[in-house]
Design an enzyme around this catalytic site. Structure first.
Site, PDB file in Angstrom:
ATOM      1  CB  ALA A  67      -2.461   5.194  -3.839  1.00  0.00           C
ATOM      2  CD  GLU A 115      -0.044   1.634   2.662  1.00  0.00           C
ATOM      3  OE1 GLU A 115      -0.241   2.281   1.603  1.00  0.00           O
ATOM      4  OE2 GLU A 115      -0.883   0.868   3.138  1.00  0.00           O
TER       5      GLU A 115
END
Ligand code: CO8
Length: 259
Positions: A67, A115
């Site tokens: 992120a 992820e």
């Protein structure tokens, strides 16, 4: 549709390729990337043509390096929670997409990148791939499902070692741990991904959809109920045109042609 942070390309035989396209920040994920991924998933879910989705990162260094830390550094606790929930919802939709989805990990797959890869049906890695959940270095936990999917894929002890240390796993170790299916030289990754996707696209799409449901829903059920679900969906597969074509082709000693 014109995207700014991703590319969605249609290749032959219903193969689509989604590329996370922010190479200057190693394809880090922010709200705009996630929003565009959501729109791409809408298109794919509604498309009658899409048969296989490949996901990769732009450039030769990273799949996705996590992120976007610059974005996260400005978030309040409630905004952080909302960002995690948004990303998780997109990744869950990807996981449940009704076609096979393959991650082509061409470099760093860290934090949200690992992820994302784990939300695909399986992973093909380039020999320069590096996997990890380095959130511990930032004083945070994984937030896009990593603590759960990593544990299911590599088991509790290895998942905890990776979460506690934040260390990166090279492609070879990821292969040994069952996180990736195959490793290819970096330059050959896309070609190998397309080859496998073409093979998958030539098989029965309805059988693949049902198999995906069986594996995903079955892993959270006890064996008796999972086997009941399998006999139910096995029965359902007998109602399809693909069943007719597949069995007729076998009996007529010809290759099947699925639509
Ligand atoms: N976010 C923002 N920018 C990034 C990120 C990132 N995750 N990763 C790399 N970049 C940027 C760098 O800042 C740099 O920008 P600039 O050129 O402007 O300085 C550029 O990309 C190139 O990176 P480096 O110069 O650092 O390249 P190196 O080859 O030296 O290092 C690494 C590569 C090892 C990948 C290094 O960039 C790195 O450690 N990146 C961060 C990896 C990381 O910690 N990822 C996890 C982030 S946390 C997360 O993903 C949680 C997900 C759940 C969120 C839930 C919501 C709350």
């Amino acid at each position: 549709m014109n995207f700014r942070n991703i590319q969605l390309e249609s290749r032959d035989s219903g193969i689509f390729c989604l590329t996370i396209n922010r190479p200057k920040v190693l394809n880090a994920l922010n709200n705009e990337v996630l929003e565009e991924m959501g729109l791409a998933l809408d298109l794919l879910a509604e498309s009658n043509e899409a048969r296989v989705l490949l996901i990769t990162g732009a450039g030769d260094k990273a799949f996705v390096a996590g992120a976007d830390i610059e974005h996260m550094s400005r978030l309040s606790p409630m905004e952080g929670k909302a960002f995690a929930e948004y990303g998780m919802a997109i990744f869950r939709r990807l996981e449940n997409l009704n076609i096979p989805v393959i991650a082509l990990v061409n470099g760093f797959a860290l934090g949200g990148g690992c992820e994302l890869a784990m939300s695909c049906d399986f992973i093909l890695a380039a020999d320069n791939a590096k996997f990890g959940q380095p959130e511990v270095n930032l004083g945070i936990t994984p937030g896009f499902g990593g603590s759960q999917r990593l544990t299911r894929l590599v088991g509790r002890p290895m998942a905890l070692e990776l979460l506690f240390s934040g260390r990166m796993m090279a492609a070879e170790e990821a292969l040994q741990q069952g996180l990736v299916n195959h490793i290819y030289p970096q330059q050959a990754l896309m070609e190998e991904g397309l080859k496998l996707a073409a093979n998958i696209a030539s098989k029965s799409g309805t059988a693949q959809q049902l198999s995906k449901q069986l594996v995903q829903r079955g892993q959270d059920l006890d064996l008796d109920n999972a086997c009941i679900m399998e006999s139910d969906l096995f029965g359902l597969s007998f109602s399809t045109d693909d069943r007719k074509e597949g069995m007729s082709a076998f009996l007529e000693k010809r290759a099947p042609s699925f639509v």
